[in-house]
Design a protein around this motif. Structure first.
Motif, PDB file in Angstrom:
ATOM      1  N   PHE A 193       0.827  -1.212   0.000  1.00 37.95           N
ATOM      2  CA  PHE A 193       0.000   0.000   0.000  1.00 37.95           C
ATOM      3  C   PHE A 193       0.860   1.260   0.000  1.00 37.95           C
ATOM      4  O   PHE A 193       0.664   2.165  -0.814  1.00 37.95           O
ATOM      5  CB  PHE A 193      -0.927  -0.036   1.221  1.00 37.95           C
ATOM      6  N   SER A 238      -5.876  -1.268   1.405  1.00 37.36           N
ATOM      7  CA  SER A 238      -5.896  -0.898   2.829  1.00 37.36           C
ATOM      8  C   SER A 238      -6.899  -1.755   3.581  1.00 37.36           C
ATOM      9  O   SER A 238      -6.668  -2.124   4.727  1.00 37.36           O
ATOM     10  CB  SER A 238      -6.213   0.584   2.993  1.00 37.36           C
ATOM     11  N   SER A 240      -5.766  -4.040   6.635  1.00 38.89           N
ATOM     12  CA  SER A 240      -6.280  -3.803   7.992  1.00 38.89           C
ATOM     13  C   SER A 240      -6.935  -5.051   8.551  1.00 38.89           C
ATOM     14  O   SER A 240      -6.846  -5.316   9.752  1.00 38.89           O
ATOM     15  CB  SER A 240      -7.245  -2.623   8.011  1.00 38.89           C
ATOM     16  N   GLY A 264      -5.535  -6.522  11.853  1.00 42.18           N
ATOM     17  CA  GLY A 264      -6.467  -6.602  12.988  1.00 42.18           C
ATOM     18  C   GLY A 264      -6.471  -7.983  13.602  1.00 42.18           C
ATOM     19  O   GLY A 264      -6.313  -8.145  14.822  1.00 42.18           O
ATOM     20  N   PHE A 265      -6.640  -9.010  12.757  1.00 46.22           N
ATOM     21  CA  PHE A 265      -6.653 -10.370  13.297  1.00 46.22           C
ATOM     22  C   PHE A 265      -5.302 -10.761  13.858  1.00 46.22           C
ATOM     23  O   PHE A 265      -5.204 -11.479  14.846  1.00 46.22           O
ATOM     24  CB  PHE A 265      -7.105 -11.360  12.217  1.00 46.22           C
ATOM     25  N   LEU A 320      -5.029  -9.346  17.239  1.00 47.07           N
ATOM     26  CA  LEU A 320      -5.864 -10.102  18.177  1.00 47.07           C
ATOM     27  C   LEU A 320      -5.167 -11.385  18.602  1.00 47.07           C
ATOM     28  O   LEU A 320      -5.104 -11.712  19.792  1.00 47.07           O
ATOM     29  CB  LEU A 320      -7.215 -10.435  17.530  1.00 47.07           C
ATOM     30  N   VAL A 380      -8.685 -11.493  25.641  1.00 48.92           N
ATOM     31  CA  VAL A 380      -9.661 -10.401  25.552  1.00 48.92           C
ATOM     32  C   VAL A 380     -11.072 -10.968  25.430  1.00 48.92           C
ATOM     33  O   VAL A 380     -11.252 -12.092  25.026  1.00 48.92           O
ATOM     34  CB  VAL A 380      -9.348  -9.508  24.353  1.00 48.92           C
ATOM     35  N   TYR A 406     -10.650  -5.261  28.571  1.00 47.04           N
ATOM     36  CA  TYR A 406     -10.026  -5.080  27.264  1.00 47.04           C
ATOM     37  C   TYR A 406     -11.046  -5.128  26.145  1.00 47.04           C
ATOM     38  O   TYR A 406     -11.909  -5.985  26.119  1.00 47.04           O
ATOM     39  CB  TYR A 406      -9.013  -6.197  27.012  1.00 47.04           C
ATOM     40  N   LEU A 407     -10.914  -4.207  25.193  1.00 45.61           N
ATOM     41  CA  LEU A 407     -11.736  -4.182  23.978  1.00 45.61           C
ATOM     42  C   LEU A 407     -13.224  -4.277  24.294  1.00 45.61           C
ATOM     43  O   LEU A 407     -13.945  -5.075  23.719  1.00 45.61           O
ATOM     44  CB  LEU A 407     -11.338  -5.341  23.036  1.00 45.61           C
ATOM     45  N   MET A 432     -18.507 -12.881  19.091  1.00 48.60           N
ATOM     46  CA  MET A 432     -17.065 -13.001  19.297  1.00 48.60           C
ATOM     47  C   MET A 432     -16.293 -12.193  18.278  1.00 48.60           C
ATOM     48  O   MET A 432     -15.155 -11.824  18.514  1.00 48.60           O
ATOM     49  CB  MET A 432     -16.630 -14.473  19.176  1.00 48.60           C
ATOM     50  N   LEU A 433     -16.925 -11.936  17.121  1.00 45.37           N
ATOM     51  CA  LEU A 433     -16.218 -11.175  16.084  1.00 45.37           C
ATOM     52  C   LEU A 433     -16.172  -9.689  16.395  1.00 45.37           C
ATOM     53  O   LEU A 433     -15.529  -8.930  15.676  1.00 45.37           O
ATOM     54  CB  LEU A 433     -16.903 -11.380  14.725  1.00 45.37           C
ATOM     55  N   GLU A 460     -14.671  -8.194  18.776  1.00 50.67           N
ATOM     56  CA  GLU A 460     -13.340  -7.748  19.184  1.00 50.67           C
ATOM     57  C   GLU A 460     -12.378  -7.608  18.007  1.00 50.67           C
ATOM     58  O   GLU A 460     -11.752  -6.555  17.845  1.00 50.67           O
ATOM     59  CB  GLU A 460     -12.784  -8.704  20.247  1.00 50.67           C
ATOM     60  N   PRO A 461     -12.221  -8.655  17.154  1.00 51.93           N
ATOM     61  CA  PRO A 461     -11.344  -8.421  15.991  1.00 51.93           C
ATOM     62  C   PRO A 461     -11.865  -7.321  15.082  1.00 51.93           C
ATOM     63  O   PRO A 461     -11.082  -6.589  14.487  1.00 51.93           O
ATOM     64  CB  PRO A 461     -11.299  -9.765  15.274  1.00 51.93           C
ATOM     65  N   LEU A 470     -10.514  -4.070  16.203  1.00 49.29           N
ATOM     66  CA  LEU A 470      -9.103  -3.890  15.850  1.00 49.29           C
ATOM     67  C   LEU A 470      -8.959  -3.605  14.365  1.00 49.29           C
ATOM     68  O   LEU A 470      -8.189  -2.735  13.944  1.00 49.29           O
ATOM     69  CB  LEU A 470      -8.313  -5.147  16.215  1.00 49.29           C
ATOM     70  N   VAL A 471      -9.736  -4.323  13.530  1.00 48.98           N
ATOM     71  CA  VAL A 471      -9.660  -4.121  12.081  1.00 48.98           C
ATOM     72  C   VAL A 471     -10.073  -2.694  11.742  1.00 48.98           C
ATOM     73  O   VAL A 471      -9.417  -2.019  10.935  1.00 48.98           O
ATOM     74  CB  VAL A 471     -10.562  -5.151  11.355  1.00 48.98           C
ATOM     75  N   PHE A 475      -7.259  -0.207  12.582  1.00 45.39           N
ATOM     76  CA  PHE A 475      -6.194  -0.173  11.559  1.00 45.39           C
ATOM     77  C   PHE A 475      -6.687   0.483  10.287  1.00 45.39           C
ATOM     78  O   PHE A 475      -5.982   1.267   9.630  1.00 45.39           O
ATOM     79  CB  PHE A 475      -5.700  -1.596  11.253  1.00 45.39           C
ATOM     80  N   PHE A 476      -7.952   0.205   9.909  1.00 40.12           N
ATOM     81  CA  PHE A 476      -8.505   0.784   8.684  1.00 40.12           C
ATOM     82  C   PHE A 476      -8.585   2.300   8.805  1.00 40.12           C
ATOM     83  O   PHE A 476      -8.360   3.018   7.841  1.00 40.12           O
ATOM     84  CB  PHE A 476      -9.882   0.174   8.399  1.00 40.12           C
ATOM     85  N   PHE A 483      -5.276   3.721   7.937  1.00 41.29           N
ATOM     86  CA  PHE A 483      -5.054   3.733   6.481  1.00 41.29           C
ATOM     87  C   PHE A 483      -5.850   4.855   5.817  1.00 41.29           C
ATOM     88  O   PHE A 483      -5.353   5.564   4.932  1.00 41.29           O
ATOM     89  CB  PHE A 483      -5.466   2.386   5.878  1.00 41.29           C
TER      90      PHE A 483
END
Lengths: 76, 464
Positions: free
Chosen positions: A33, A54, A58, A62-63, A66, A76, B398-399, B433-434, B436-437, B440-441, B444-445, B448
């Motif tokens: 990127f 991107s 991401s 992200g994963f 985690l 978590v 957390y999260l 459960m998704l 939390e990730p 985070l995703v 990060f996005f 960007f």
């Protein structure tokens, strides 16, 4: 009684390996990127390509973060 | 007129058809044997009763009476019905509940035991009752020096307090050592070694009470946890994290005078006979990441032995505990999720964990268990074999966006017999459960997108 035990959807032993690989792939795509950003000129840039790269980066990052948190003991 | 007589007849018929419960005087205890174990600071009493129904109607339950001081210190009452003879005895647990009677003499407290099937007139049943008393050994002298042994008083009645007539009864009291300073003698009473025998007493009326005081030596560790907060955090990603905050004291005779480390280490059998410095905690079998620390930092005096059925953590506080001294520390450990979290047949998930305190032979004055359910859990409910105070709280970890539901269970006066499994049910959709990730995703996005915006936005003032 046969109560069904519930475990994590992904085996706990896989967390360190998964985190290394997903983070590595995520960082490679992040590099792609930023290389694209710096090497293309204003006219040649395609917003679609940028957003797609991107997004994929991401998701992997992200994963990856985690699994890194889980592998280091912060459940978590 | 006829209608009124008719109504009256119906009402009378209704009242006559309600089965009449036997009053307290319809039962009689034919034989009672009581064994009181005073070896540790937790007093255990085993009552073997043979109850006969001398009334005309069936008796569905009976009452157990306790004096006002005993009722306050009673940690647990269990009753078993014995059927069969000799080798083929079977024990059936009976329902025991505290109850109030309106005409209780001298503030007697009662527990109601419900029989397996109502006892017919003339029938007998054998029961075994176990009750546990805490804080019942009163240190006397109240303060002792380092070189003295600990002597305690035990107050009880030589005659079993009961709302029924007792035909024959005997009480055996077991002391931890042969040193008994004195004991009240109510004929016939005698002492042989570590056992004091009161009885047999014949034909005692209901509510008869003969107070006795036994003054004896008890150097067993009087480990009392004033407050214990256990937090069990469930993570669907694979582990259960348990954190326990202890406030431990020595509940025996208070220490007076100086503490001589030289005397303590050189004459260990004489010096600090009633003090203790080692404690044993029984942890689940597949435990990992065990830590033992306090406000200062990590405490290294501990040994962990993992095993197949249980793990044992033998740990020592930073200093030996003498009467009245306190130690505060935290023990934490992690266990795998699949050992404790299960799916019920109706789709709900439930946690099956052990109630109580992992330390052996300790009394917990105030126990709080907090079960932290993962984010997105709904409808929490707890099922326990005894009564506790339940509450709900929210914890942010957390999260977290909306916070995690915490089921708080609180109980006073907990003894090791309370270490039984309990369940906490809740519903959870796995798709949560998704969350939390996804958080985070999206973080990060956002980074960007911010870099994209920076690259695309043209901040030049000059015209091209």
């Amino acid at each position: 009684m046969a109560a069904k035990p519930i475990a994590s959807p992904i085996s706990v032993a896989l967390y360190p390996t998964l985190s290394v690989f997903t983070l590595a792939i995520g960082l490679v795509i992040t590099a792609i990127f930023f290389i694209y950003e710096t090497t293309s000129s204003r006219k040649n840039r395609s917003l679609g390509k940028e957003l797609a790269t991107s997004a994929v980066a991401s998701v992997f990052l992200g994963f990856g973060s985690l699994f890194l948190l889980l592998a280091s003991g912060v459940y978590v | 007129m006829a209608a009124r007589i008719g109504i009256f007849a119906v009402v009378v018929a209704v009242f006559l058809s309600i089965p009449a419960f036997s009053s307290a005087q319809d039962l009689q205890i034919v034989n009672a044997e009581r064994r009181i174990d005073l070896s540790s600071h937790i007093v255990k009493a085993f009552l073997t009763l043979k109850v006969e129904n001398i009334g005309k109607s069936a008796a569905a339950e009976m009452l157990l009476a306790f004096s006002p001081t005993q009722i306050k210190n009673l940690a647990m009452v269990q009753a078993l019905a014995i059927t069969g003879k000799k080798k083929k005895k079977t024990y059936l647990p009976l329902d025991v509940k505290p109850t109030e009677q309106p005409d209780a003499p001298n503030d007697t407290g009662y527990y109601r035991v419900t029989f397996v099937s109502p006892l017919g007139p003339g029938e007998t049943v054998s029961l075994e009752v176990l009750y546990i008393l805490t804080h019942s050994l009163e240190p006397f002298p109240v303060e002792i020096t380092q070189s003295e042994s600990q002597l305690v008083y035990y107050h009880d009645s030589a005659v079993i307090l009961s709302p029924y007539h007792v035909k024959q009864q005997t009480t055996f009291v077991k002391t931890p050592s042969t040193r008994v300073e004195s004991f009240t003698s109510i004929e016939p009473a005698n002492r042989a070694g570590k056992e004091i025998k009161y009885g047999p007493y014949e034909n005692r009326a209901s509510y008869s009470y003969a107070p006795v005081i036994i003054h004896f030596e008890n150097n067993s560790p009087f480990a009392v946890v004033e407050e214990l907060v256990r937090e069990i955090e469930i993570s669907h990603w694979g582990s259960l994290q348990i954190t326990e905050n202890y406030r431990l004291t020595h509940g025996g005779a208070r220490h007076k005078g100086v503490f001589s480390r030289v005397d303590y280490q050189s004459k260990r059998s004489v010096s600090g006979a009633s003090s203790f410095n080692a404690l044993l905690a029984v942890l689940p079998p597949r435990v990992n990441s065990v830590y033992y620390r306090d406000d200062i930092g990590n405490i290294s005096t501990s040994h962990l032995r993992t095993g197949f059925r249980k793990s044992e953590l033998e740990f020592e506080p930073r200093y030996p505990l003498f009467g009245g001294w306190r130690a505060t520390f935290i023990i934490g450990y992690r266990v795998p999720l699949e050992d404790y979290l299960f799916e019920a047949s109706d789709g709900r998930r439930y946690l099956n964990f052990t109630f109580g305190c992992p330390l052996v032979e300790t009394i917990v004055n105030k126990l709080t268990i907090k079960v932290v359910l993962p984010e997105g859990s709904k409808d929490p409910s707890a099922i326990l074999p005894f009564t506790v105070n339940q509450d709900l709280q929210v914890k942010y970890s957390y999260l977290d966006i909306v916070g995690r539901t915490v089921v708080v269970l609180q109980k006073d006066n907990v003894v090791p017999t309370h270490n039984v499994p309990f369940q906490v049910y809740y519903t959870f959709k796995p798709i949560y459960m998704l969350a939390e990730p996804f958080m985070l995703v999206s973080a990060f996005f956002f980074v960007f997108v911010a870099s994209l915006a920076y690259v695309h936005i043209d901040l030049n003032i000059a015209r091209k």
